[in-house]
Design an enzyme around this catalytic site. Structure first.
Site, PDB file in Angstrom:
ATOM      1  N   ARG A 232    -106.166   3.654  -4.387  1.00  0.00           N
ATOM      2  CA  ARG A 232    -105.797   5.035  -4.694  1.00  0.00           C
ATOM      3  C   ARG A 232    -104.324   5.334  -4.405  1.00  0.00           C
ATOM      4  O   ARG A 232    -103.821   6.376  -4.837  1.00  0.00           O
ATOM      5  CB  ARG A 232    -106.700   6.023  -3.941  1.00  0.00           C
ATOM      6  CG  ARG A 232    -108.125   6.079  -4.505  1.00  0.00           C
ATOM      7  CD  ARG A 232    -108.917   7.246  -3.911  1.00  0.00           C
ATOM      8  NE  ARG A 232    -110.166   7.475  -4.602  1.00  0.00           N
ATOM      9  CZ  ARG A 232    -111.364   7.040  -4.202  1.00  0.00           C
ATOM     10  NH1 ARG A 232    -111.463   6.318  -3.096  1.00  0.00           N
ATOM     11  NH2 ARG A 232    -112.455   7.312  -4.902  1.00  0.00           N
TER      12      ARG A 232
ATOM     13  N   GLN B 115    -121.452   6.559  -6.127  1.00  0.00           N
ATOM     14  CA  GLN B 115    -120.785   7.014  -4.910  1.00  0.00           C
ATOM     15  C   GLN B 115    -119.714   8.064  -5.188  1.00  0.00           C
ATOM     16  O   GLN B 115    -119.019   8.502  -4.274  1.00  0.00           O
ATOM     17  CB  GLN B 115    -120.207   5.830  -4.132  1.00  0.00           C
ATOM     18  CG  GLN B 115    -119.005   5.178  -4.762  1.00  0.00           C
ATOM     19  CD  GLN B 115    -118.659   3.875  -4.061  1.00  0.00           C
ATOM     20  OE1 GLN B 115    -119.417   2.908  -4.092  1.00  0.00           O
ATOM     21  NE2 GLN B 115    -117.509   3.825  -3.413  1.00  0.00           N
TER      22      GLN B 115
ATOM     23  N   HIS C 203    -107.623  -6.460  -0.197  1.00  0.00           N
ATOM     24  CA  HIS C 203    -108.765  -7.184  -0.761  1.00  0.00           C
ATOM     25  C   HIS C 203    -108.568  -8.701  -0.587  1.00  0.00           C
ATOM     26  O   HIS C 203    -109.516  -9.419  -0.250  1.00  0.00           O
ATOM     27  CB  HIS C 203    -108.899  -6.899  -2.263  1.00  0.00           C
ATOM     28  CG  HIS C 203    -109.198  -5.475  -2.610  1.00  0.00           C
ATOM     29  ND1 HIS C 203    -108.311  -4.677  -3.291  1.00  0.00           N
ATOM     30  CD2 HIS C 203    -110.299  -4.707  -2.392  1.00  0.00           C
ATOM     31  CE1 HIS C 203    -108.851  -3.479  -3.492  1.00  0.00           C
ATOM     32  NE2 HIS C 203    -110.052  -3.463  -2.947  1.00  0.00           N
TER      33      HIS C 203
HETATM   34  P1  AMP Z   1    -112.550  -0.881  -2.451  1.00  0.00           P
HETATM   35  O1  AMP Z   1    -112.199  -1.718  -3.643  1.00  0.00           O
HETATM   36  O2  AMP Z   1    -111.520   0.144  -2.128  1.00  0.00           O
HETATM   37  O3  AMP Z   1    -113.962  -0.361  -2.499  1.00  0.00           O
HETATM   38  O4  AMP Z   1    -112.502  -1.865  -1.206  1.00  0.00           O
HETATM   39  C1  AMP Z   1    -113.241  -3.058  -1.182  1.00  0.00           C
HETATM   40  C2  AMP Z   1    -113.220  -3.630   0.206  1.00  0.00           C
HETATM   41  O5  AMP Z   1    -111.861  -3.872   0.599  1.00  0.00           O
HETATM   42  C3  AMP Z   1    -113.809  -2.666   1.252  1.00  0.00           C
HETATM   43  O6  AMP Z   1    -114.555  -3.412   2.200  1.00  0.00           O
HETATM   44  C4  AMP Z   1    -112.578  -2.064   1.863  1.00  0.00           C
HETATM   45  O7  AMP Z   1    -112.786  -1.615   3.195  1.00  0.00           O
HETATM   46  C5  AMP Z   1    -111.622  -3.236   1.836  1.00  0.00           C
HETATM   47  N1  AMP Z   1    -110.247  -2.761   1.911  1.00  0.00           N
HETATM   48  C6  AMP Z   1    -109.672  -1.785   1.151  1.00  0.00           C
HETATM   49  N2  AMP Z   1    -108.403  -1.571   1.550  1.00  0.00           N
HETATM   50  C7  AMP Z   1    -108.175  -2.411   2.592  1.00  0.00           C
HETATM   51  C8  AMP Z   1    -107.056  -2.662   3.443  1.00  0.00           C
HETATM   52  N3  AMP Z   1    -105.899  -1.998   3.307  1.00  0.00           N
HETATM   53  N4  AMP Z   1    -107.182  -3.604   4.399  1.00  0.00           N
HETATM   54  C9  AMP Z   1    -108.341  -4.283   4.555  1.00  0.00           C
HETATM   55  N5  AMP Z   1    -109.429  -4.096   3.787  1.00  0.00           N
HETATM   56  C10 AMP Z   1    -109.354  -3.180   2.824  1.00  0.00           C
END
Ligand code: AMP
Length: 290
Positions: free
Chosen positions: A183, A57, A33
């Site tokens: 996760r 979702q 993030h």
């Molecule tokens: P989430 O909080 O999991 O919904 O992720 C929020 C944003 O962070 C989304 O655009 C994800 O694709 C991105 N994201 C999550 N994990 C990673 C990672 N390891 N590397 C780059 N971006 C990430």
């Protein structure tokens, strides 16, 4: 750093901002993030981060209730990154009683994660569309980690003429290759040791591709074989798909491909992917030592 929970306060703050970069998240932040936030800082005048675990979702049997949350830690991290504003609405703010409008993106949502998680992309597209209209960013930042999500969001932006640019940032990984994910907190010590098998499977197929293999079935077999060596890993799907249509390929042509997979490691469902870039294939056709 301003923290706002209402749509009115968000809109009011937006009026004083210039070129805004939005980073939508579900919180429980990690370095992946932060990489999106840093890129947004480099390219925009103000950075807005949304923290919202989006109920639409999640299917009823999925982990909405248990999804990891730690708002205090997230806010401390965001403040230390110099984020200008955090938008953290309640569910009832985003979906008040009687809420009944959804965004369905067709054509790229019925394979891969869309097939495995019916309704997932409807929830994602709906909340992202709402965030775009509420925050009105000039650019929005997403991770390649969720490859299909980037395709769905780009298509929604194009189809609905939303006035912003979508920026996709590379996947940030742990030292052993495991893609960072909120996760990952579900993994116990043994599962955590097993989890890098996804990246090992993806890179094994990538090496084969770089050495000249173009048969998609062979690349899928390679990934399955690597996964089969890890007793804790239960593959849900293993895919070699077209980068734009996300349809399974028989043969990887000049336009490259998306290698992706969803694998249960113990009870935890992990996803990961690598893009095969045809433009790199010539230069890399020497098989690297493993
Ligand atoms: P989430 O909080 O999991 O919904 O992720 C929020 C944003 O962070 C989304 O655009 C994800 O694709 C991105 N994201 C999550 N994990 C990673 C990672 N390891 N590397 C780059 N971006 C990430």
């Amino acid at each position: 750093m301003e923290v706002v929970e209402t749509i009115e306060a968000m809109r009011q703050a937006r009026r004083a901002f210039g070129r805004v970069g939005l980073v939508p998240t579900m919180g429980f932040l990690h370095t992946g993030h932060l990489a999106l936030i840093r890129r947004a800082h480099a390219e925009c005048e103000q950075v807005v981060v949304s923290v919202f675990v989006n109920p639409t979702q999640f299917a009823p049997h999925e982990d909405f209730e248990s999804y990891p949350r730690n708002m205090d830690r997230d806010l401390a991290l965001l403040a230390s990154e110099g984020v200008d504003l955090v938008f953290a609405p309640a569910s009832s703010t985003m979906y008040p009683a009687g809420y009944n409008t959804f965004v369905d993106v067709y054509g790229v949502t019925d394979t891969l994660e869309g097939a495995a998680r019916p309704g997932f992309f409807r929830g994602v597209a709906t909340v992202v569309c709402k965030l775009f209209t509420i925050v009105q960013p000039d650019r929005a930042y997403f991770g390649q980690k969720d490859a299909q999500q980037t395709v769905v969001i780009r298509k929604m932006v194009r189809d609905l003429n939303l006035p912003l640019e979508v920026v996709v940032c590379p996947t940030v990984r742990e030292a052993d290759g495991l893609a960072m994910s909120s996760r990952n907190a579900y993994l116990n010590a043994t599962e955590r040791q097993a989890a890098p098998v996804l990246y090992r499977a993806l890179t094994a197929a990538q090496q084969q591709y770089l050495a000249g293999e173009r048969d998609a079935g062979t690349l899928r077999d390679t990934m399955q074989q690597v996964l089969a060596h890890e007793p804790l890993a239960q593959p849900e799907y293993v895919s070699v798909a077209d980068l734009h249509t996300l349809q399974e390929l028989a043969w990887v042509g000049d336009s490259g491909a998306l290698l992706s997979m969803a694998v249960r490691v113990g009870p935890t469902r992990l996803i990961d992917n690598i893009m095969l870039d045809a433009s790199r294939a010539g230069a890399g056709s020497r098989a690297s030592p493993r």
